[in-house]
Design a protein around this motif. Structure first.
Motif, mmCIF file in Angstrom:
data_model
loop_
_atom_site.group_PDB
_atom_site.id
_atom_site.type_symbol
_atom_site.label_atom_id
_atom_site.label_comp_id
_atom_site.label_asym_id
_atom_site.label_seq_id
_atom_site.Cartn_x
_atom_site.Cartn_y
_atom_site.Cartn_z
ATOM 1 N N ALA A 172 -6.513 3.756 17.769
ATOM 2 C CA ALA A 172 -5.397 4.445 18.438
ATOM 3 C C ALA A 172 -5.723 5.918 18.697
ATOM 4 O O ALA A 172 -6.327 6.576 17.842
ATOM 5 N N ASP A 173 -5.331 6.406 19.866
ATOM 6 C CA ASP A 173 -5.493 7.842 20.109
ATOM 7 C C ASP A 173 -4.236 8.609 19.710
ATOM 8 O O ASP A 173 -4.303 9.720 19.212
ATOM 9 N N VAL A 174 -3.047 7.990 19.901
ATOM 10 C CA VAL A 174 -1.807 8.622 19.430
ATOM 11 C C VAL A 174 -1.183 7.722 18.353
ATOM 12 O O VAL A 174 -0.933 6.542 18.591
ATOM 13 N N ILE A 175 -0.968 8.306 17.195
ATOM 14 C CA ILE A 175 -0.391 7.532 16.079
ATOM 15 C C ILE A 175 0.957 8.132 15.699
ATOM 16 O O ILE A 175 1.075 9.354 15.515
ATOM 17 N N LEU A 176 1.956 7.270 15.619
ATOM 18 C CA LEU A 176 3.275 7.716 15.179
ATOM 19 C C LEU A 176 3.383 7.495 13.670
ATOM 20 O O LEU A 176 3.086 6.409 13.180
ATOM 21 N N VAL A 177 3.838 8.516 12.974
ATOM 22 C CA VAL A 177 4.034 8.416 11.531
ATOM 23 C C VAL A 177 5.532 8.423 11.264
ATOM 24 O O VAL A 177 6.248 9.301 11.744
ATOM 25 N N THR A 178 5.990 7.425 10.534
ATOM 26 C CA THR A 178 7.410 7.426 10.159
ATOM 27 C C THR A 178 7.580 6.667 8.850
ATOM 28 O O THR A 178 6.589 6.290 8.211
ATOM 29 N N SER A 179 8.851 6.459 8.440
ATOM 30 C CA SER A 179 9.113 5.822 7.147
ATOM 31 C C SER A 179 10.424 5.052 7.227
ATOM 32 O O SER A 179 11.205 5.244 8.159
ATOM 33 N N GLY A 180 10.645 4.203 6.238
ATOM 34 C CA GLY A 180 11.911 3.466 6.161
ATOM 35 C C GLY A 180 12.065 2.465 7.296
ATOM 36 O O GLY A 180 11.090 1.999 7.884
ATOM 37 N N THR A 181 13.311 2.157 7.636
ATOM 38 C CA THR A 181 13.567 1.089 8.604
ATOM 39 C C THR A 181 13.181 1.468 10.032
ATOM 40 O O THR A 181 13.014 0.590 10.872
ATOM 41 N N ALA A 182 13.046 2.767 10.302
ATOM 42 C CA ALA A 182 12.642 3.180 11.651
ATOM 43 C C ALA A 182 11.279 2.581 12.000
ATOM 44 O O ALA A 182 10.959 2.383 13.180
ATOM 45 N N ALA A 183 10.486 2.276 10.963
ATOM 46 C CA ALA A 183 9.149 1.730 11.204
ATOM 47 C C ALA A 183 9.208 0.368 11.898
ATOM 48 O O ALA A 183 8.315 0.027 12.679
ATOM 49 N N GLY A 184 10.261 -0.403 11.615
ATOM 50 C CA GLY A 184 10.408 -1.720 12.251
ATOM 51 C C GLY A 184 10.549 -1.580 13.755
ATOM 52 O O GLY A 184 9.915 -2.308 14.531
ATOM 53 N N LEU A 242 1.805 4.520 11.663
ATOM 54 C CA LEU A 242 1.520 4.657 10.234
ATOM 55 C C LEU A 242 2.846 4.847 9.499
ATOM 56 O O LEU A 242 3.529 5.855 9.688
ATOM 57 N N ARG A 243 3.186 3.833 8.701
ATOM 58 C CA ARG A 243 4.411 3.974 7.905
ATOM 59 C C ARG A 243 4.033 4.530 6.541
ATOM 60 O O ARG A 243 3.152 3.988 5.869
ATOM 61 N N GLY A 278 0.818 -1.215 0.000
ATOM 62 C CA GLY A 278 0.000 0.000 0.000
ATOM 63 C C GLY A 278 0.848 1.260 0.000
ATOM 64 O O GLY A 278 2.045 1.204 0.263
ATOM 65 N N PRO A 279 0.206 2.400 -0.261
ATOM 66 C CA PRO A 279 0.947 3.671 -0.229
ATOM 67 C C PRO A 279 1.335 4.031 1.202
ATOM 68 O O PRO A 279 2.334 4.712 1.436
ATOM 69 N N VAL A 280 0.498 3.575 2.158
ATOM 70 C CA VAL A 280 0.841 3.737 3.573
ATOM 71 C C VAL A 280 0.555 2.390 4.224
ATOM 72 O O VAL A 280 -0.261 1.615 3.733
ATOM 73 N N GLU A 281 1.261 2.134 5.334
ATOM 74 C CA GLU A 281 1.049 0.861 6.023
ATOM 75 C C GLU A 281 0.649 1.149 7.477
ATOM 76 O O GLU A 281 1.511 1.471 8.299
ATOM 77 N N PRO A 282 -0.654 1.064 7.787
ATOM 78 C CA PRO A 282 -1.078 1.322 9.167
ATOM 79 C C PRO A 282 -0.900 0.089 10.043
ATOM 80 O O PRO A 282 -1.040 -1.033 9.564
ATOM 81 N N TYR A 283 -0.567 0.297 11.288
ATOM 82 C CA TYR A 283 -0.430 -0.805 12.235
ATOM 83 C C TYR A 283 -1.163 -0.417 13.526
ATOM 84 O O TYR A 283 -0.776 0.569 14.182
ATOM 85 N N ALA A 330 -7.734 9.833 15.109
ATOM 86 C CA ALA A 330 -6.644 9.980 16.087
ATOM 87 C C ALA A 330 -6.772 11.309 16.826
ATOM 88 O O ALA A 330 -7.281 12.289 16.279
ATOM 89 N N LEU A 331 -6.316 11.324 18.083
ATOM 90 C CA LEU A 331 -6.357 12.568 18.855
ATOM 91 C C LEU A 331 -5.063 13.364 18.673
ATOM 92 O O LEU A 331 -5.062 14.585 18.722
ATOM 93 N N LYS A 332 -3.968 12.639 18.515
ATOM 94 C CA LYS A 332 -2.677 13.281 18.316
ATOM 95 C C LYS A 332 -1.859 12.462 17.316
ATOM 96 O O LYS A 332 -1.934 11.228 17.318
ATOM 97 N N VAL A 333 -1.069 13.151 16.522
ATOM 98 C CA VAL A 333 -0.180 12.469 15.575
ATOM 99 C C VAL A 333 1.250 12.932 15.842
ATOM 100 O O VAL A 333 1.504 14.136 15.946
ATOM 101 N N ALA A 334 2.167 11.972 15.982
ATOM 102 C CA ALA A 334 3.584 12.297 16.136
ATOM 103 C C ALA A 334 4.294 11.864 14.859
ATOM 104 O O ALA A 334 4.058 10.766 14.368
ATOM 105 N N VAL A 335 5.132 12.723 14.310
ATOM 106 C CA VAL A 335 5.870 12.348 13.096
ATOM 107 C C VAL A 335 7.355 12.293 13.435
ATOM 108 O O VAL A 335 7.903 13.237 14.005
ATOM 109 N N LEU A 336 7.974 11.168 13.099
ATOM 110 C CA LEU A 336 9.405 11.012 13.350
ATOM 111 C C LEU A 336 10.136 11.100 12.015
ATOM 112 O O LEU A 336 9.960 10.254 11.143
ATOM 113 N N ASP A 337 10.928 12.144 11.850
ATOM 114 C CA ASP A 337 11.648 12.386 10.599
ATOM 115 C C ASP A 337 13.136 12.141 10.769
ATOM 116 O O ASP A 337 13.758 12.676 11.687
ATOM 117 N N ARG A 338 13.700 11.358 9.830
ATOM 118 C CA ARG A 338 15.158 11.200 9.781
ATOM 119 C C ARG A 338 15.655 12.128 8.664
ATOM 120 O O ARG A 338 16.254 11.706 7.675
#
Lengths: 271, 387
Positions: free
Chosen positions: B257-269, B288-289, B247-252, B308-316
């Motif tokens: 979930a009330d807090v969802i972390l959004v990231t990409s690449g290997t950090a998602a593992g 959400l990858r 998929g274009p995004v991969e939700p897990y 979701a109530l809050k979204v956190a995005v982790l950027d490398r």
């Protein structure tokens, strides 16, 4: 015993170079040449690109600039224009200077700008693990030419000669005494000066091509090279497979910055 | 056939299976294993293609543009400074509507020479007109590369398949290597819509006067807009044949979930492990990858983040002066959808490890703060070095 330490940034040691690499011999020859010329460390600016040889600027205690792949000569040209009193020395390799930086290499020689280039020719991209370079001899193996290189190699010194350099010499790490003297003359000569040094890479090139031990590879330099004087007496047939070492070009030619200054001065006089 | 492959090899195997005809590349760590493998394949005949070892990355892209204009399937790979040097040609490939596929191994840019993972290199190319797909494991690299050709050739836009330096490019994992016949059925030979054809001579990539240029660019944008639906169709077909889809995004665990972390690449593992931990501790955490960055999957993120109530995005990565790039993109994508606050974090630049603790910090800070800071929050920075 010559004291190299005052010229080195010992906190950057150990060196990245593999055991048996020729680059350390070039480093030491270069330091001895600069010492003999009596140059102040603050008046020397060393510029390098990317590759094994280009890591040298990290180890020496001069003004140093480590630049992007292939572009050391363009950075150096800017430095020379801004700070003409500096002795600008470019440290580069065959991949850096004749592949990605090939254009800058011939143009710097064409301008005949007062820069000294020490070009380490190890016939390969050593740092990235031994890919074929524009100087890999035909038939030799590389990681991207696993069954032998089918392309022709550049004659690095020939390129600089044809483009208009003032001083062109070829040396080996086998003959470190000659290397030191040639570097000295290259720095002294005004204009674009090149010393092409054949520096063996036992790890990425030698191993793949069964060239033997690092010592074998250095001894092989003795066998495959002939001096300019000896070459003059040899037939084309005898020269087949031989590499000519020594001073190939040493002429006084108008230097880029001085020509520019003349142009500026001509307007000033008229004004 | 299950086998153990390095991330780079998974990529090279996909290129072999895709029967690519011209590969052109220049060495740069950490991409070299991909092209070394392909040089071998082209020489020993396991790939009936030609490998060109050119004099720079700019030339590598130029050579594949030439080959693609000639009507053949092409591939190149690069990283960091090499990709930056290609920049002009990246625009040219996309504007020329050539379906080139490249692997881009995310590596930090200099100075401050650094060989390790950092996404700023590929994200700096986001406006070039390339489709960008970020992978999380070796299998996905192989599968995405195969899908990339289908996608590229359907919309006539180039595709960048992106993998993290070392964490993915140099990591060995079990990979299911599909059979050639299966791949041939999924990916038939390239049938170019236009090409250099001596029987029907034409002029490619010429002058575009004011009267047509804007329409050419509109057509690129429309092609991009068609990608999400097309990717879905291609993935359905891929799933039917190979049993895998991304998929274009991969939700897990996002549904409740009330807090969802959004990231990409290997950090998602790593993030997945943290989400499991937090769930076990009773928190409603989700992940959400983002796999497809260009075109940005606006509809998919709306759908996943709608409650979701809050979204956190982790950027490398970092766009200096703006902050985390996925976070900025997500904020603008969320306009018109759920007005959820987006907390932006930056970590792992230049290969610094993104650990379980880093990600736990993201969740804890997001949960414990009433509203997001205006600027991205940097995690794991040694403040003493900034004095």
């Amino acid at each position: 015993m010559f004291n190299y330490e005052s010229y080195l940034r010992l906190d950057k040691f150990p060196l990245i170079w593999c055991s048996g690499c020729g680059d350390g011999i070039v480093l030491k020859s270069m330091i001895r040449a600069i010492d003999k010329l009596g140059l102040s460390k603050d008046d020397v600016c060393m510029v390098s690109g990317i590759g094994c040889s280009s890591r040298l600027t990290g180890y020496v205690d001069f003004n140093t600039l480590h630049t992007t792949h292939g572009r050391a000569l363009t950075f150096a040209t800017g430095i020379k224009m801004a700070k003409p009193r500096l002795h600008v020395i470019v440290v580069t390799g065959d991949g850096d200077a004749t592949a990605i930086g090939g254009n800058h290499y011939i143009h710097a020689a064409r301008r005949n700008i007062d820069i000294t280039v020490i070009l380490f020719n190890n016939f390969i991209y050593g740092m990235t693990g031994g890919q074929v370079s524009p100087c890999t001899p035909k038939g030799k193996r590389a990681s991207t030419a696993p069954y032998g290189n089918f392309e022709n190699a550049f004659n690095i010194s020939g390129l600089a000669q044809a483009a208009g350099a003032s001083f062109v010499a070829r040396a080996t790490v086998y003959n470190a005494v000659q290397l030191e003297k040639l570097i000295q003359r290259a720095i002294e000569r005004k204009g674009f000066s090149l010393v092409e040094v054949l520096s063996p890479c036992p790890t990425a090139y030698g191993r793949r091509n069964r060239e033997g031990t690092p010592v074998d590879m250095i001894l092989q330099q003795k066998e495959t090279t002939v001096s300019v004087a000896a070459a003059e007496k040899m037939s084309a047939e005898e020269l087949e497979g031989k590499i000519i070492t020594g001073v190939l070009t040493d002429v006084e030619r108008p230097e880029c910055r001085e020509e520019y200054q003349k142009l500026i001065d001509s307007f000033r006089k008229e004004g | 056939m299950k086998t153990i492959l390095e991330g780079s090899q998974a990529c090279a195997e996909a290129v072999r299976l895709a029967r690519v005809q011209v590969v052109s590349a220049y060495p740069i760590t950490p991409q070299t294993h991909i092209v070394e493998e392909l040089a071998k394949f082209c020489s020993d005949g396991s790939l009936n293609g030609r490998f060109l070892c050119v004099e720079s990355e700019h030339s590598a892209m130029a050579a594949v543009i030439g080959a693609a204009a000639g009507g053949v399937r092409t591939f190149t790979a690069s990283s960091s400074q090499g990709l930056a040097l290609m920049h002009e040609m990246l625009h040219w490939a996309a504007g020329g509507r050539l379906p080139i596929v490249m692997a881009e191994v995310n590596r930090a840019l200099g100075p401050g020479w650094n060989l390790w993972a950092d996404q700023t290199d590929s994200l700096a190319q986001r406006d070039t007109g390339w489709i960008q797909l970020y992978c999380a494991d070796g299998q996905e690299v192989l599968d995405t590369t195969l899908q990339a050709y289908r996608l590229a050739e359907a919309v006539n836009l180039p595709v960048m398949v992106i993998l993290d330096a070392f964490f993915l490019s140099h990591t060995w994992e079990p990979v299911d290597l599909p059979a050639q016949e299966e791949v041939d059925q999924f990916l038939p030979p390239y049938a170019p819509r236009f090409r250099m054809d001596t029987d029907h001579p034409q002029s490619l990539h010429g002058v575009a006067p004011i009267g047509v240029y804007m329409e050419m660019r509109r057509s690129m944008q429309l092609a991009m807009e068609a990608v999400p639906e097309l990717l879905e169709r291609i993935e359905e077909e891929f799933f039917a044949r190979f049993g895998r889809r991304y998929g274009p995004v991969e939700p897990y665990l996002c549904d409740d979930a009330d807090v969802i972390l959004v990231t990409s690449g290997t950090a998602a593992g790593t993030a997945r492990v943290v989400v499991d931990q937090l769930r076990a501790e009773g928190q409603k955490a989700g992940l959400l990858r983002i796999r497809m960055f260009r075109p940005f999957p606006v509809r998919s993120v709306h759908e996943v983040l709608k409650s979701a109530l809050k979204v956190a995005v982790l950027d490398r990565n970092c766009s200096f002066g703006a902050g985390g790039i996925f976070a900025s993109e997500l904020r603008s994508a969320l306009q018109g959808g759920n007005p959820v606050p987006v907390y932006s974090y930056i970590a792992g630049l230049g290969g610094r490890d993104i650990t379980v603790e880093t990600i736990r910090d993201c969740f804890a800070l997001t949960r414990g703060t009433d509203r997001p800071a205006i600027e991205s929050v940097w995690l794991g920075v040694k403040e003493e070095l900034l004095k």
